[in-house]
Design a protein around this motif. Structure first.
Motif, short mmCIF file in Angstrom:
data_model
loop_
_atom_site.label_atom_id
_atom_site.label_comp_id
_atom_site.label_asym_id
_atom_site.label_seq_id
_atom_site.Cartn_x
_atom_site.Cartn_y
_atom_site.Cartn_z
N PRO A 71 0.81 -1.23 0.00
CA PRO A 71 0.00 0.00 0.00
C PRO A 71 0.84 1.28 0.00
O PRO A 71 0.51 2.24 -0.71
CB PRO A 71 -0.81 -0.12 1.30
N ALA A 72 1.95 1.29 0.78
CA ALA A 72 2.73 2.52 0.88
C ALA A 72 3.34 2.93 -0.46
O ALA A 72 3.76 4.08 -0.64
CB ALA A 72 3.84 2.35 1.92
N GLN A 73 3.41 1.99 -1.42
CA GLN A 73 4.00 2.30 -2.72
C GLN A 73 2.99 2.93 -3.68
O GLN A 73 3.33 3.29 -4.79
CB GLN A 73 4.58 1.03 -3.35
N LEU A 74 1.73 3.02 -3.24
CA LEU A 74 0.68 3.55 -4.11
C LEU A 74 0.31 4.97 -3.71
O LEU A 74 0.50 5.38 -2.57
CB LEU A 74 -0.58 2.66 -3.99
N SER A 75 -0.27 5.71 -4.67
CA SER A 75 -0.75 7.06 -4.35
C SER A 75 -2.03 6.94 -3.53
O SER A 75 -2.64 5.88 -3.45
CB SER A 75 -1.05 7.81 -5.65
N GLY A 76 -2.43 8.05 -2.92
CA GLY A 76 -3.64 8.05 -2.10
C GLY A 76 -4.87 7.60 -2.89
O GLY A 76 -5.67 6.80 -2.40
N GLN A 101 -4.97 5.71 -5.55
CA GLN A 101 -4.88 4.27 -5.82
C GLN A 101 -5.22 3.47 -4.56
O GLN A 101 -5.92 2.46 -4.63
CB GLN A 101 -3.48 3.92 -6.31
N GLN A 102 -4.70 3.94 -3.41
CA GLN A 102 -4.98 3.22 -2.17
C GLN A 102 -6.48 3.18 -1.89
O GLN A 102 -7.02 2.16 -1.47
CB GLN A 102 -4.26 3.88 -0.99
N GLN A 103 -7.15 4.31 -2.13
CA GLN A 103 -8.58 4.34 -1.85
C GLN A 103 -9.34 3.42 -2.80
O GLN A 103 -10.30 2.77 -2.41
CB GLN A 103 -9.11 5.78 -1.94
N ARG A 104 -8.85 3.30 -4.04
CA ARG A 104 -9.52 2.37 -4.97
C ARG A 104 -9.29 0.94 -4.54
O ARG A 104 -10.18 0.09 -4.68
CB ARG A 104 -9.02 2.63 -6.40
N VAL A 105 -8.09 0.66 -4.00
CA VAL A 105 -7.84 -0.68 -3.46
C VAL A 105 -8.80 -0.96 -2.30
O VAL A 105 -9.36 -2.04 -2.18
CB VAL A 105 -6.38 -0.84 -2.97
N ALA A 106 -9.01 0.07 -1.46
CA ALA A 106 -9.91 -0.10 -0.32
C ALA A 106 -11.32 -0.43 -0.79
O ALA A 106 -12.02 -1.26 -0.20
CB ALA A 106 -9.91 1.15 0.55
N PRO A 157 -14.79 9.47 1.57
CA PRO A 157 -13.71 8.72 0.91
C PRO A 157 -12.69 9.60 0.20
O PRO A 157 -11.59 9.14 -0.09
CB PRO A 157 -14.45 7.85 -0.11
N THR A 158 -13.02 10.85 -0.06
CA THR A 158 -12.08 11.69 -0.82
C THR A 158 -11.48 12.81 0.03
O THR A 158 -10.68 13.59 -0.46
CB THR A 158 -12.76 12.33 -2.05
N SER A 159 -11.84 12.86 1.31
CA SER A 159 -11.41 14.00 2.13
C SER A 159 -9.92 14.03 2.41
O SER A 159 -9.35 15.08 2.67
CB SER A 159 -12.15 14.01 3.47
N ALA A 160 -9.28 12.83 2.40
CA ALA A 160 -7.85 12.80 2.72
C ALA A 160 -6.99 12.79 1.46
O ALA A 160 -5.79 12.58 1.53
CB ALA A 160 -7.54 11.56 3.57
N LEU A 161 -7.61 13.02 0.30
CA LEU A 161 -6.86 12.90 -0.96
C LEU A 161 -6.40 14.25 -1.49
O LEU A 161 -7.05 15.27 -1.27
CB LEU A 161 -7.75 12.24 -2.02
N ASP A 162 -5.28 14.22 -2.21
CA ASP A 162 -4.86 15.41 -2.92
C ASP A 162 -5.89 15.68 -4.02
O ASP A 162 -6.46 14.75 -4.59
CB ASP A 162 -3.49 15.19 -3.57
N PRO A 163 -6.12 16.98 -4.33
CA PRO A 163 -7.20 17.33 -5.28
C PRO A 163 -7.13 16.56 -6.60
O PRO A 163 -8.17 16.13 -7.12
CB PRO A 163 -6.99 18.83 -5.51
N GLU A 164 -5.92 16.34 -7.13
CA GLU A 164 -5.85 15.72 -8.45
C GLU A 164 -6.19 14.23 -8.41
O GLU A 164 -6.31 13.59 -9.45
CB GLU A 164 -4.48 15.96 -9.11
N MET A 165 -6.35 13.69 -7.22
CA MET A 165 -6.66 12.25 -7.12
C MET A 165 -8.12 11.99 -6.81
O MET A 165 -8.58 10.85 -6.82
CB MET A 165 -5.81 11.61 -6.03
N ILE A 166 -8.85 13.07 -6.53
CA ILE A 166 -10.25 12.89 -6.12
C ILE A 166 -11.08 12.28 -7.25
O ILE A 166 -11.87 11.36 -7.04
CB ILE A 166 -10.83 14.24 -5.65
N ASN A 167 -10.83 12.77 -8.47
CA ASN A 167 -11.69 12.33 -9.56
C ASN A 167 -11.57 10.84 -9.88
O ASN A 167 -12.56 10.19 -10.18
CB ASN A 167 -11.40 13.15 -10.82
N GLU A 168 -10.32 10.31 -9.78
CA GLU A 168 -10.17 8.88 -10.11
C GLU A 168 -10.97 8.01 -9.13
O GLU A 168 -11.48 6.96 -9.50
CB GLU A 168 -8.68 8.48 -10.12
#
Lengths: 272, 248
Positions: free
Chosen positions: B140-145, B147-152, B169-180
């Motif tokens: 998990p630590a090797q993935l972006s936030g 990606q980790q949330q999608r794994v979850a 689910p998106t509150s702890a993510l960097d803005p550019e990762m929210i959409n994925e």
């Protein structure tokens, strides 16, 4: 002056830390310690007989190779420590789980055990096991020793387990619970594996501590390293040589252990 | 399973933390396949409510029935219930000592007792669904936030859940990762699974929600379909909340 003083201090430190000066100072300090021990022994007319020591490690005669008494004592010490550590770990985990169970009675039992053991000198605990519980439950001196060491260190180890388990974030429990794991499964597959890295360093310290405190059982004459040392001295009167040697043997074992585990830690640190 | 249509039935629920009342007289019904978005200011009890749905917290009064199973502390149905109800956390809560694939297979293997081969097959299917099949052997630590949330999300789906709960689910993510992550959630919504999301992502809410719920101070203030909720909310408090988060 104010500007030059730190500069001078820096130069002085650089000089002191240079390799030749460091080595020379180090040898000087060690040399003084050895010399003072030696001259003290000389002044009381001590007769050094280092040449008689090797036979207590091993002998090579016509009968072949044989381990000496110190090595036999060392094996016994290691056997005693390993056995005691095994039971201490099992008991320690049990006490830690009781403490963390959230049951009032579980916590009460665990805390009572912990306070009982922690607030008693290990020598008194040993006498309790050998002179009180020994006759009642027909324990021989070796069993009493193992039980005393196991109980004493279980209390300390349970605190290591508790700290290690508490160091795992609460979210891990929630993650495990949310996929339907029972408390036992969450412990076994999720929490305990992660707490190992928090527990390894203090656990090593605990093993070293246990090996050292195992010397206490010499007071009830269990034939381990320290007892062997005492017996050899009453035979030979070479107290300086033998205590120096016994001390060195303990140090070799515990240092080897510490170094081995710190290698292990580095290896595991890379993986996660 | 008597009322086939109702998936979650919450009735007059109160919840206390010592003296603090986190939920007051909360009632809510979620039908099978319904997508509910819960919003409201922080501290309004949104997270507490959905954490009561799978027994991470327990309510003190009222009843919560999920898919025919009553949620109650220490009840026998609780572990069965948790297998049917997936939960995605704000902080992901992936297991850092296991690879992505192991994160996905450990639940099915240890809880549902299926074989490793079957669990891995299932895991790879869901990794495909969340668009990261190539990350299976990483930690998990090797993935972006994101990606980790999608794994979850995939980890929950691997338990073949019928209900998915999302706790910001998106509150702890960097803005550019929210959409994925939102994209995956939108796709998930189209599969007919029952979803309850606590989120401030109003664009997402507009797109997928069947029902909007607005909470404040531990009470449900307003429940409405999104068209009405966003254009003409009844309560003043809700209007104010929406104007605050939609103006930016």
């Amino acid at each position: 002056m104010a500007a030059r003083a730190p500069n001078g201090a820096k130069k002085f430190r650089a000089f002191m830390n240079s390799v030749p000066v460091s080595v020379a100072l180090y040898l000087l300090v060690i040399g003084m310690i050895i010399w003072s021990a030696y001259s003290g022994a000389q002044s009381m007319g001590y007769n050094w007989q280092w040449y008689r020591m090797p036979q207590y490690f091993y002998t090579l005669t016509d009968d072949g190779f044989q381990w000496g008494e110190i090595m036999i004592g060392l094996v016994k010490t290691i056997q005693l420590s390993v056995t005691a550590f095994f039971f201490a770990t099992v008991l320690g985990l049990l006490v830690a789980l009781l403490r963390l169970s959230g049951l009032v009675i579980g916590t009460a039992v665990a805390v009572a055990f912990l306070e009982f053991v922690r607030n008693m000198p290990i020598l008194v605990l040993l006498y309790l096991f050998y002179y009180v519980l020994g006759p009642v439950f027909k324990l021989d001196r070796y069993t009493a020793s193992v039980m005393c060491l196991a109980v004493f260190h279980a209390a300390l180890i349970s605190e290591i387990f508790r700290a290690g388990i508490n160091a795992v974030p609460k979210g891990q429990w929630e993650g495990a619970t949310s996929i339907g794991m029972s408390k036992g499964q969450a412990y076994r597959y999720i929490v305990l594996p992660q707490s190992v890295k928090f527990m390894l360093p203090p656990m090593t310290g605990e093993v070293v501590h246990l090996i050292k405190s195992s010397a206490i059982v010499s007071v009830i004459a269990v034939a381990e390293l320290t007892t062997i040392g005492r017996n050899l001295i009453s035979d030979t009167y070479m107290s300086f040589e033998i205590w120096f040697t016994i001390a060195a043997v303990y140090m070799v074992v515990t240092l080897a252990l510490s170094i081995g585990v710190s290698r292990l830690e580095k290896k595991y640190a890379v993986q996660t | 399973m008597v009322q086939n249509d109702t998936m979650i039935s919450v009735s007059k629920v109160d919840k206390f933390y010592d003296d603090f009342q986190a939920l007051t007289d909360v009632s809510l019904t979620v039908k099978q396949g319904e997508r509910v978005v819960i919003c409201g200011p922080s501290g309004s009890g949104k997270s507490t409510l959905i954490r009561c749905f799978n027994g991470l917290e327990f309510h003190n009064a009222g009843t919560i029935v999920i898919d025919g199973i009553e949620v109650e502390e220490g009840s026998k149905g609780l572990r069965r219930l948790r297998q049917e109800v997936g939960m995605v956390f704000q902080q992901f809560n992936l297991f850092p000592h296991l690879t992505i694939l192991e994160n996905l297979t450990i639940g099915p293997m240890k809880v549902q007792k299926i074989s490793r081969a079957e669990a891995e097959k299932r895991a790879r299917t869901y990794l495909e669904r969340v668009h990261i099949p190539e990350q299976a052997d990483k930690y998990p630590a090797q993935l972006s936030g994101g990606q980790q949330q999608r794994v979850a999300i995939a980890r929950s789906l691997c338990m073949q859940t019928r209900i998915m709960l999302f706790d910001e689910p998106t509150s702890a993510l960097d803005p550019e990762m929210i959409n994925e992550v939102l994209d995956v959630m939108v796709e998930l919504a189209s599969t007919g699974i029952t979803m309850v999301c606590v989120t401030h992502e109003m664009g997402f809410a507009r797109k997928v929600a069947d029902t909007m719920v607005f909470m404040e101070a531990g009470r449900i203030v307003e429940t409405a379909p999104p068209e009405k909720f966003f254009t003409n909310p009844e309560s003043e408090r809700c209007k104010m909340f929406l104007s605050q988060i939609l103006d930016h």
